[in-house]
Design a protein around this motif. Structure first.
Motif, PDB file in Angstrom:
ATOM      1  N   GLN A 197       0.824  -1.197   0.000  1.00  0.00           N
ATOM      2  CA  GLN A 197       0.000   0.000   0.000  1.00  0.00           C
ATOM      3  C   GLN A 197       0.860   1.249   0.000  1.00  0.00           C
ATOM      4  O   GLN A 197       1.818   1.361   0.771  1.00  0.00           O
ATOM      5  N   GLU A 199       1.535   4.914   0.953  1.00  0.00           N
ATOM      6  CA  GLU A 199       1.083   5.725   2.078  1.00  0.00           C
ATOM      7  C   GLU A 199       0.480   7.056   1.637  1.00  0.00           C
ATOM      8  O   GLU A 199      -0.465   7.558   2.241  1.00  0.00           O
ATOM      9  N   ASP A 201      -1.400   7.960  -0.942  1.00  0.00           N
ATOM     10  CA  ASP A 201      -2.785   8.000  -1.421  1.00  0.00           C
ATOM     11  C   ASP A 201      -3.587   6.749  -1.070  1.00  0.00           C
ATOM     12  O   ASP A 201      -4.755   6.642  -1.446  1.00  0.00           O
ATOM     13  N   GLY A 202      -2.965   5.799  -0.366  1.00  0.00           N
ATOM     14  CA  GLY A 202      -3.682   4.604   0.060  1.00  0.00           C
ATOM     15  C   GLY A 202      -3.921   3.573  -1.017  1.00  0.00           C
ATOM     16  O   GLY A 202      -4.614   2.571  -0.790  1.00  0.00           O
ATOM     17  N   ARG A 270       5.051  -1.735   2.257  1.00  0.00           N
ATOM     18  CA  ARG A 270       5.078  -0.427   1.601  1.00  0.00           C
ATOM     19  C   ARG A 270       6.113  -0.452   0.472  1.00  0.00           C
ATOM     20  O   ARG A 270       7.062  -1.239   0.516  1.00  0.00           O
ATOM     21  N   THR A 293      -7.080   1.701  -6.462  1.00  0.00           N
ATOM     22  CA  THR A 293      -7.912   1.729  -5.268  1.00  0.00           C
ATOM     23  C   THR A 293      -8.724   0.442  -5.189  1.00  0.00           C
ATOM     24  O   THR A 293      -8.892  -0.267  -6.189  1.00  0.00           O
ATOM     25  N   GLU A 315      -6.943  -2.968   5.476  1.00  0.00           N
ATOM     26  CA  GLU A 315      -7.580  -1.708   5.828  1.00  0.00           C
ATOM     27  C   GLU A 315      -8.258  -1.755   7.196  1.00  0.00           C
ATOM     28  O   GLU A 315      -8.509  -0.715   7.808  1.00  0.00           O
TER      29      GLU A 315
END
Length: 329
Positions: A197, A199, A201-202, A270, A293, A315
């Motif tokens: 993921q 960081e 913008d997720g 990450r 997304t 999440e």
């Protein structure tokens, strides 16, 4: 000689021309100039790089695919591709989708090697590609299929290298004839995957799988002598072109397939560098990768919808320390 047409970007033209290989590169302002029939009807075109801003590029994509069925088509956009955009381009006939000029340079080098091999071989050494029927030297057939056909649905066919009939010719070439890959071990398989993921913008790192399987997280089988952490980092680089930092374990999943016991470790991590551009040069590992997304992933083909489950776990904050699963040397 490798015949290449570049539309809409002189920066790409300069980068390709600077490679120093023997090729014939033509620049056109608009993708429509390539398909209107003026001056290109009688040439053999090896590669077309279509800029998404140079006219109706999607129309040009289908026209080039029809007029030059053995031409490698690369779609370029200076902005990042979405998962939906990548899938639409590949479904429309693109072999490669990228926002990286360096990736285009890498692709052209590979293509030039394959064209040179064809020019330097006599007719007796040329095989017919089982996926597109193009004449390809046996020495570069595996590389040709990885570059040109990683996006295709699995095909049944006769392998021109060993003359055996295969239900999935792409998988056969990858695991039997490619010097870079070995078949996964039988009876017990230890697999890994990573929900990576970003960081800022997720968004999640998703791989567009070969054989038109859809999107999935970077994942694969742990090789003999390899620890799961090393395997996860390797798969992220091979499939997504991304160095990753592993933070935690999300899930340990186990199931049986026929007589094989499968154990899958899914990690959370990450990117080592948030500004790194995902892979876009296709091969048998993947067609490319993209940041997406969760909502985007509900609108595209998925190799396995279970990827949404592990994203939801990520999440929700579920985490287990990396030390939960250790590999003894």
């Amino acid at each position: 000689m490798c015949s290449i047409v570049v539309t809409g970007s002189k920066a790409i033209l300069e980068a390709v021309s600077a490679i120093g290989v023997t090729n014939q590169t033509t620049y056109l302002e608009s993708a429509a100039d390539l398909t209107d029939g003026s001056g290109f009807s009688d040439i053999t075109l090896d590669c077309a790089v279509l800029h998404t801003d140079s006219g109706d590029s999607m129309h040009a994509l289908s026209s080039v695919s029809e007029k030059w069925p053995h031409c490698f088509i690369c779609m370029f956009s200076p902005s990042s591709w979405t998962a939906v955009g990548r899938q639409k381009a590949v479904d429309s006939g693109a072999h490669m989708v990228t926002s990286s000029i360096q990736a285009i340079v890498e692709m052209v080098k590979q293509l030039q090697t394959q064209v040179s091999a064809k020019c330097s071989n006599d007719a007796s050494s040329i095989s017919r590609c089982p996926l597109c029927a193009a004449g390809v030297p046996g020495s570069v057939l595996v590389e040709h299929c990885g570059l040109f056909h990683g996006h295709m649905d699995p095909r049944r066919g006769i392998c021109p290298l060993c003359r055996t009939c295969q239900s999935n010719i792409q998988r056969h070439l990858k695991y039997v004839h490619s010097p870079m890959t070995k078949p996964p071990p039988s009876k017990l398989k230890l697999g890994v995957g990573i929900v990576c993921q970003r960081e800022s913008d997720g968004k999640f790192l998703m791989v567009q799988e070969f054989c038109n399987q859809g999107y999935y997280m970077p994942a694969g089988i742990v090789e003999p002598g390899e620890c799961p952490l090393e395997a996860t980092r390797r798969e992220a680089v091979e499939e997504a072109g991304m160095a990753v930092i592993l933070k935690a374990i999300l899930r340990i999943r186990t199931y049986y397939v026929e007589d094989t016991h499968v154990v899958i470790l899914t990690y959370y991590g990450r990117p080592a560098d948030e500004h790194s551009i995902p892979k876009s040069v296709p091969d048998f590992e993947s067609v490319g990768a993209v940041w997406a997304t969760r909502d985007e992933l509900t609108k595209v083909r998925l190799r396995d919808p279970d990827v949404l489950t592990v994203i939801d776990l990520a999440e929700s904050g579920v985490r287990w320390p990396l030390s939960t699963f250790t590999a003894e040397s």
